[in-house]
Scaffold this active site. Structure first.
Site: not given
Ligand code: NAD
Length: 309
Positions: A200-201, A177-178, A142
């Protein structure tokens, strides 16, 4: 500054209205159960929005809190309860591979988040229906689906092209890229024809269907590119870095780009980005919740069709 700021409330309005009308006119009461087994304030906030939107649209929502070690049994209980039509879990719970295991404990017929392996596999392989007769559309995760709807709303999808090719020619950078959001989103957009730089990182991968969209589904290639190479090329920049200190460098954004943030934190400097972007979407949570409910109504119908068959 001519930037248009577009809010998730407005984007989700038509979906919420449609859900409300469907539920009312058909006199149905689909039930969604949300499991909260962590202390994450972002998850509690998401649960709060889910409850509010469900109350507004006529979905019955029940939040069940439990200790994380009890979650598996609680999910199985809900799987077996015919009165529960959809199940969601507020992740992260364990924050490791056990979360992936739990995603597959949720019965595929009740998985409103589209995180079960079957849905994820179908999405990566561009398989859009569950059955051969093409009567049951696959459930799409979603948040990535919500981001697709945001891009449709702001006009990134080109409506005169056929479905499945509507992003042909668009270049999109996704910073995240989560497995929950960034990678599935990159695949969805590339399957729809975009060239996607997935950051991603550790580096940048390119997702694409080749020149002239010659490939049926996307392929992925490793690159040695850096953020400073891809941002100036991108029509759309989508970011989801879970850190309060991370900011996308506004000076590298292409003039007139579409900039979308789905992180809980503000990954764009609100003032600076408005000087460059044509469209800025600061948050998308409300669209995600609308997609969750849309998936629920779809699963409710599939369950009734299966019972009638
Ligand atoms: P996660 O920690 O699983 O993934 C984070 C991603 O960001 C990874 O791919 C990581 O490599 C990358 N990353 C981190 N630091 C970086 C940088 N400096 N440069 C480049 N890439 C970087 O987190 P997630 O589950 O994907 O969630 C991410 C964010 O999105 C959170 O704040 C979460 O609350 C939010 N989120 C929002 C929704 C929504 O519907 N609004 C839904 C899910 C998650």
């Amino acid at each position: 500054m001519s930037c248009k700021v577009v809010l998730a409330q407005g984007i989700s309005a038509s979906y919420r209205e449609e859900l409300k009308n469907t539920i009312k006119s058909r006199n149905i009461r689909p039930k969604l159960v949300g499991f909260l087994a962590n202390e994450d304030p972002a998850a509690a906030k998401y649960a709060e929005w889910t409850a509010k939107t469900c109350a507004e649209t006529g979905v019955e929502f029940e939040l069940r809190t439990c200790a994380r070690n009890d979650l598996e049994d609680k999910i199985i209980e809900a799987n077996q309860d015919a009165g529960v039509h959809g199940i969601m879990v507020y992740y992260p719970v364990f924050g490791d591979r056990q979360d992936q295991y739990l995603q597959n404990v949720v019965d595929v017929s009740k998985d409103v988040e589209g995180l079960h392996h079957k849905y994820v596999y179908n999405m990566y392989h561009n398989i859009r229906f569950l059955d051969e007769a093409k009567t049951k559309k696959c459930i799409i995760p979603c948040t990535p689906l919500g981001l697709v709807k945001v891009m449709e709303y702001v006009g990134v999808y080109n409506g005169i092209l056929p479905h499945g090719n509507r992003l042909h020619g668009r270049v999109v950078t996704i910073i995240n890229r989560s497995e929950i959001v960034g990678r599935p989103l990159a695949a969805l957009l590339a399957n729809d024809g975009a060239r996607v730089y997935s950051v991603d990182i550790n580096g940048i991968q390119e997702f694409h269907r080749g020149v002239g969209l010659q490939l049926k589904k996307h392929e992925v290639t490793e690159t040695t590119l850096k953020v400073e190479d891809v941002l100036p090329l991108s029509d759309v920049v989508i970011t989801g870095v879970p850190s309060p200190s991370y900011k996308v460098p506004s000076n590298l954004i292409r003039d007139g780009a579409v900039c979308i943030n789905f992180s809980t934190f503000k990954n764009f400097d609100g003032e600076e980005i408005k000087k460059k972007a044509a469209i800025y979407v600061p948050a998308v949570g409300k669209v995600t919740v609308a997609m969750l409910e849309r998936n629920l109504v779809r699963l409710y119908d599939y369950q009734n069709q299966d019972r009638a068959a």
